[in-house]
Design a protein around this motif. Structure first.
Motif, mmCIF file in Angstrom:
data_model
loop_
_atom_site.group_PDB
_atom_site.id
_atom_site.type_symbol
_atom_site.label_atom_id
_atom_site.label_comp_id
_atom_site.label_asym_id
_atom_site.label_seq_id
_atom_site.Cartn_x
_atom_site.Cartn_y
_atom_site.Cartn_z
ATOM 1 N N GLY A 188 0.820 -1.198 0.000
ATOM 2 C CA GLY A 188 0.000 0.000 0.000
ATOM 3 C C GLY A 188 0.861 1.257 0.000
ATOM 4 O O GLY A 188 1.959 1.280 0.549
ATOM 5 N N ILE A 189 0.355 2.311 -0.655
ATOM 6 C CA ILE A 189 0.935 3.636 -0.466
ATOM 7 C C ILE A 189 0.282 4.158 0.793
ATOM 8 O O ILE A 189 -0.909 4.466 0.812
ATOM 9 N N TYR A 190 1.020 4.211 1.861
ATOM 10 C CA TYR A 190 0.472 4.288 3.205
ATOM 11 C C TYR A 190 -0.506 5.460 3.374
ATOM 12 O O TYR A 190 -0.173 6.612 3.105
ATOM 13 N N GLY A 191 -1.728 5.103 3.810
ATOM 14 C CA GLY A 191 -2.741 6.101 4.076
ATOM 15 C C GLY A 191 -3.415 6.669 2.845
ATOM 16 O O GLY A 191 -4.281 7.536 2.967
ATOM 17 N N LEU A 192 -3.058 6.176 1.641
ATOM 18 C CA LEU A 192 -3.628 6.703 0.404
ATOM 19 C C LEU A 192 -4.314 5.633 -0.423
ATOM 20 O O LEU A 192 -5.509 5.743 -0.713
ATOM 21 N N TYR A 193 -3.560 4.596 -0.815
ATOM 22 C CA TYR A 193 -4.098 3.586 -1.718
ATOM 23 C C TYR A 193 -3.649 2.191 -1.295
ATOM 24 O O TYR A 193 -2.439 1.960 -1.142
ATOM 25 N N PRO A 194 -4.566 1.245 -1.142
ATOM 26 C CA PRO A 194 -4.152 -0.152 -1.017
ATOM 27 C C PRO A 194 -3.568 -0.626 -2.346
ATOM 28 O O PRO A 194 -3.769 0.011 -3.383
ATOM 29 N N PRO A 195 -2.841 -1.733 -2.339
ATOM 30 C CA PRO A 195 -2.439 -2.314 -3.625
ATOM 31 C C PRO A 195 -3.679 -2.793 -4.380
ATOM 32 O O PRO A 195 -4.707 -3.125 -3.776
ATOM 33 N N MET A 196 -3.602 -2.814 -5.708
ATOM 34 C CA MET A 196 -4.752 -3.277 -6.501
ATOM 35 C C MET A 196 -5.085 -4.731 -6.209
ATOM 36 O O MET A 196 -6.254 -5.125 -6.236
ATOM 37 N N VAL A 197 -4.050 -5.541 -5.975
ATOM 38 C CA VAL A 197 -4.228 -6.930 -5.539
ATOM 39 C C VAL A 197 -3.188 -7.216 -4.467
ATOM 40 O O VAL A 197 -2.232 -6.461 -4.297
ATOM 41 N N ASN A 198 -3.383 -8.311 -3.749
ATOM 42 C CA ASN A 198 -2.458 -8.712 -2.685
ATOM 43 C C ASN A 198 -1.715 -9.980 -3.107
ATOM 44 O O ASN A 198 -2.239 -11.084 -2.970
ATOM 45 N N PRO A 199 -0.465 -9.842 -3.605
ATOM 46 C CA PRO A 199 0.317 -11.010 -3.996
ATOM 47 C C PRO A 199 1.348 -11.416 -2.943
ATOM 48 O O PRO A 199 2.327 -12.097 -3.254
ATOM 49 N N CYS A 200 1.149 -10.998 -1.689
ATOM 50 C CA CYS A 200 2.157 -11.231 -0.649
ATOM 51 C C CYS A 200 2.392 -12.717 -0.425
ATOM 52 O O CYS A 200 1.441 -13.522 -0.406
ATOM 53 N N ARG A 201 3.641 -13.088 -0.215
ATOM 54 C CA ARG A 201 4.015 -14.467 0.047
ATOM 55 C C ARG A 201 3.945 -14.761 1.547
ATOM 56 O O ARG A 201 3.970 -13.849 2.385
ATOM 57 N N PRO A 202 3.852 -16.053 1.929
ATOM 58 C CA PRO A 202 3.786 -16.400 3.355
ATOM 59 C C PRO A 202 5.060 -16.004 4.099
ATOM 60 O O PRO A 202 6.118 -15.795 3.501
ATOM 61 N N GLU A 203 4.946 -15.890 5.396
ATOM 62 C CA GLU A 203 6.114 -15.604 6.220
ATOM 63 C C GLU A 203 7.179 -16.671 5.998
ATOM 64 O O GLU A 203 6.874 -17.856 5.840
ATOM 65 N N GLY A 204 8.420 -16.221 5.962
ATOM 66 C CA GLY A 204 9.527 -17.134 5.672
ATOM 67 C C GLY A 204 9.869 -17.211 4.202
ATOM 68 O O GLY A 204 10.857 -17.858 3.839
ATOM 69 N N THR A 248 3.056 10.984 3.131
ATOM 70 C CA THR A 248 2.161 9.955 3.654
ATOM 71 C C THR A 248 2.223 9.829 5.169
ATOM 72 O O THR A 248 1.500 9.024 5.743
ATOM 73 N N ASP A 249 3.062 10.628 5.831
ATOM 74 C CA ASP A 249 3.124 10.593 7.295
ATOM 75 C C ASP A 249 2.230 11.650 7.916
ATOM 76 O O ASP A 249 2.309 11.910 9.112
ATOM 77 N N THR A 250 1.388 12.283 7.099
ATOM 78 C CA THR A 250 0.595 13.410 7.571
ATOM 79 C C THR A 250 -0.864 13.012 7.748
ATOM 80 O O THR A 250 -1.461 12.395 6.880
ATOM 81 N N LEU A 251 -1.460 13.362 8.887
ATOM 82 C CA LEU A 251 -2.887 13.230 9.127
ATOM 83 C C LEU A 251 -3.455 14.622 9.413
ATOM 84 O O LEU A 251 -2.728 15.481 9.931
ATOM 85 N N PRO A 252 -4.744 14.850 9.063
ATOM 86 C CA PRO A 252 -5.750 13.862 8.683
ATOM 87 C C PRO A 252 -5.673 13.393 7.241
ATOM 88 O O PRO A 252 -6.349 12.442 6.861
ATOM 89 N N ILE A 253 -4.846 14.052 6.401
ATOM 90 C CA ILE A 253 -4.673 13.612 5.020
ATOM 91 C C ILE A 253 -3.316 14.115 4.531
ATOM 92 O O ILE A 253 -2.786 15.112 5.040
ATOM 93 N N ALA A 254 -2.767 13.401 3.553
ATOM 94 C CA ALA A 254 -1.448 13.745 3.027
ATOM 95 C C ALA A 254 -1.433 15.156 2.450
ATOM 96 O O ALA A 254 -2.426 15.631 1.892
ATOM 97 N N LYS A 255 -0.287 15.821 2.570
ATOM 98 C CA LYS A 255 -0.102 17.123 1.957
ATOM 99 C C LYS A 255 1.369 17.281 1.614
ATOM 100 O O LYS A 255 2.233 16.639 2.198
ATOM 101 N N TYR A 256 1.639 18.141 0.639
ATOM 102 C CA TYR A 256 3.018 18.380 0.210
ATOM 103 C C TYR A 256 3.668 19.455 1.055
ATOM 104 O O TYR A 256 3.028 20.423 1.473
ATOM 105 N N GLU A 257 4.953 19.254 1.301
ATOM 106 C CA GLU A 257 5.801 20.258 1.920
ATOM 107 C C GLU A 257 7.032 20.396 1.031
ATOM 108 O O GLU A 257 7.626 19.389 0.636
ATOM 109 N N PRO A 258 7.442 21.595 0.675
ATOM 110 C CA PRO A 258 8.587 21.767 -0.221
ATOM 111 C C PRO A 258 9.838 21.086 0.329
ATOM 112 O O PRO A 258 10.092 21.086 1.539
ATOM 113 N N HIS A 259 10.606 20.495 -0.568
ATOM 114 C CA HIS A 259 11.842 19.812 -0.174
ATOM 115 C C HIS A 259 12.787 19.754 -1.365
ATOM 116 O O HIS A 259 12.379 20.002 -2.509
ATOM 117 N N PRO A 260 14.056 19.406 -1.145
ATOM 118 C CA PRO A 260 15.018 19.339 -2.245
ATOM 119 C C PRO A 260 14.634 18.300 -3.295
ATOM 120 O O PRO A 260 13.813 17.406 -3.060
#
Length: 289
Positions: A188-204, A248-260
């Motif tokens: 997932g793009i944290y707090g914005l979009y889940p993945p379109m599908v979940n192809p995660c492999r089992p632990e290990g 994506t670390d911003t609540l209540p919703i993502a916003k841009y902050e200028p950066h290099p």
């Protein structure tokens, strides 16, 4: 991850926090249970935020459907670095990395290196690259090792993240049969979009991320072009040139902050353990002619 937002708040300056794994627990519930069948703590983590533009969901919406599970083709693609790539981890040492903690101090990295992988170490902080990057193609492989206590669920199981430019997070989590809020699942793009599908492999078992990232552009304090991200998760497209809404670390919703135009990226030290291997990155400089 109940205090995750405070945990990663420092990203806009010098991140990052120390891992929390082993410090909190969630109740035992059947793996793969639907959200409505789980006690509230199973979905514990960051609070629900504002409605997402163009979507019928809020940030961290507990009612948002889980991504459909898809079995990726095997064996998984594990490409080596191209001749113009910067090799960030070849299985031998952490010479391309530093450690960053809650106190913002930069120190020598303390994650464990053995058998060709690096593994998060409790209370040792996050890893941050010594070099800065903007537009890029990034490959890495990650695993949630077996042996995590079964009572740890949701955001407290195998939690890490790939945080581009110290601001834009792709979640790493044990998500094969571990339910959490949809925009906090692996890929997932944290707090914005889940993945379109979940192809995660089992632990290990190892997973692969292949990321194409276009950094945002600013004119002074004004955003001129947003960031865009494409993610291949275990060889499957789960984000297709998605426009990011901001940090994506911003609540209540993502916003841009200028950066290099270039910033280091992080491997988050959080509720692991998590292992990484075969990490390389290419700067995308456009067409030669």
């Amino acid at each position: 991850m109940s205090n995750r937002r405070n945990f990663i708040k420092l990203l806009s300056s010098i991140p990052f926090a120390e891992p929390l794994f082993g410090l909190a627990q969630a109740p035992t519930v059947p793996m793969g249970a639907a959200p409505g069948q789980m006690p509230p703590d199973q979905m514990a983590g960051s609070p629900v935020g504002d409605p997402l533009p163009g979507q019928p969901w809020k940030v961290h919406d507990r009612t948002r459907p889980q991504a459909r599970k898809v079995a990726p083709g095997m064996p998984l693609p594990t490409p080596g670095p191209a001749s113009d790539a910067v090799v960030l981890f070849d299985g031998k040492d952490l010479s391309q990395w530093e450690s960053i903690g809650r106190d913002r101090k930069v120190t020598e990295p303390k994650w464990k290196v053995e058998n060709g992988y690096m593994e998060m170490v409790r209370r040792s902080g996050s890893l941050i690259t010594k070099e800065a990057f903007g537009d890029c193609q990034l490959h890495l492989e990650w695993m949630t090792p077996t042996g995590t206590p079964p009572e740890r669920r949701g955001q407290m199981r195998g939690n890490s993240g790939v945080i581009l430019m110290r601001r834009y997070e792709i979640q790493v989590l044990s998500s094969y049969d571990n339910i959490t809020y949809a925009d906090g699942a692996a890929g997932g793009i944290y707090g914005l979009y889940p993945p379109m599908v979940n192809p995660c492999r089992p632990e290990g078992e190892w997973n692969t991320y292949d990321i194409v990232f276009k950094a945002p552009r600013f004119n002074g304090n004004e955003l001129t072009t947003p960031a865009f991200l494409t993610l291949f998760f275990n060889g499957l497209v789960v984000h297709d040139h998605v426009e990011l809404l901001g940090n994506t670390d911003t609540l209540p919703i993502a916003k841009y902050e200028p950066h290099p135009s270039e910033e280091p990226f992080l491997l988050q030290g959080h509720a692991g353990p998590v292992r990484y291997r075969n990490i390389w990155i290419r700067r995308l400089k456009g067409y030669d002619v």
